[in-house]
Design a protein around this motif. Structure first.
Motif, short mmCIF file in Angstrom:
data_model
loop_
_atom_site.label_atom_id
_atom_site.label_comp_id
_atom_site.label_asym_id
_atom_site.label_seq_id
_atom_site.Cartn_x
_atom_site.Cartn_y
_atom_site.Cartn_z
N VAL A 64 -3.49 -8.32 -3.50
CA VAL A 64 -2.63 -7.16 -3.41
C VAL A 64 -3.38 -6.10 -2.86
O VAL A 64 -2.32 -5.37 -1.95
N GLU A 65 -4.25 -5.79 -2.90
CA GLU A 65 -5.25 -4.63 -2.07
C GLU A 65 -6.45 -5.11 -1.55
O GLU A 65 -7.07 -5.66 -2.44
N ILE A 73 -5.86 -1.07 1.70
CA ILE A 73 -4.85 -1.35 2.53
C ILE A 73 -4.02 -2.59 1.48
O ILE A 73 -4.80 -2.99 0.69
N ALA A 74 -2.64 -2.72 1.91
CA ALA A 74 -1.92 -3.48 1.28
C ALA A 74 -2.09 -5.05 1.46
O ALA A 74 -2.45 -5.12 2.85
N SER A 78 1.21 -7.72 -1.90
CA SER A 78 1.56 -6.31 -2.34
C SER A 78 3.03 -6.40 -2.09
O SER A 78 3.78 -7.07 -1.15
N GLU A 79 3.69 -5.31 -2.71
CA GLU A 79 5.29 -5.10 -2.42
C GLU A 79 5.37 -4.27 -0.87
O GLU A 79 6.34 -4.41 -0.43
N LEU A 80 4.08 -3.68 -0.51
CA LEU A 80 4.20 -3.04 0.93
C LEU A 80 3.97 -4.16 2.00
O LEU A 80 3.42 -5.29 1.69
N THR A 82 2.00 -5.99 4.60
CA THR A 82 0.46 -6.32 4.66
C THR A 82 -0.29 -5.42 5.85
O THR A 82 0.19 -5.14 6.90
N THR A 84 -0.58 -2.08 5.37
CA THR A 84 -0.29 -0.84 5.19
C THR A 84 -1.32 0.13 4.50
O THR A 84 -1.72 -0.42 3.25
N VAL A 86 -2.79 2.34 1.68
CA VAL A 86 -2.15 2.82 0.47
C VAL A 86 -2.79 3.98 -0.13
O VAL A 86 -2.28 4.99 -0.46
#
Length: 113
Positions: A64-65, A73-74, A78-80, A82, A84, A86
């Motif tokens: 997830v992170e 970072i995602a 993650s819903e964000l 990859t 990104t 955070v």
């Protein structure tokens, strides 16, 4: 190998085979029997190494992170998107106040008071 970050037995055997071939090409006298023995040991130990290390890694698809430098970072799970950013790396609870704990604390003081 996107979802399997652990080296496989076949990969370990291929690497050792290539190293033996390189050493023979450089003139190191390695007999055929010794080459077979070395590859036999690798074939026996590589699965053990894979089994022991597999429990210490997480497939990329489940992350997830992750931390890159000082930034979280995602990951792929993650819903964000990859990669990104955070937040800055550090304690998750920096500057965090639990609203339920605050409410409970206030109610206790009212009851006492």
């Amino acid at each position: 190998m996107k979802s399997e970050p652990v080296i496989t037995t076949a990969t370990a055997t291929a690497i050792v085979t290539a190293l033996i071939a390189l050493l023979v090409a450089l003139g190191l006298p390695i007999s055929d029997e010794l080459q077979v023995a070395i590859l036999g040991v690798v074939a026996a130990l590589a699965p053990l190494a894979v089994i022991l290390s597999r429990g210490k890694v997480v497939p990329s698809a489940n992350v997830v992170e992750s931390v890159k430098g000082t930034t979280v970072i995602a990951g792929e799970a993650s819903e964000l998107a990859t990669g990104t950013p955070v937040r800055e790396a550090g304690d998750l609870y920096d500057d965090y106040t639990d609203p339920e704990a605050e409410t409970s604390h206030e109610q206790t003081h009212r009851a006492d008071g």
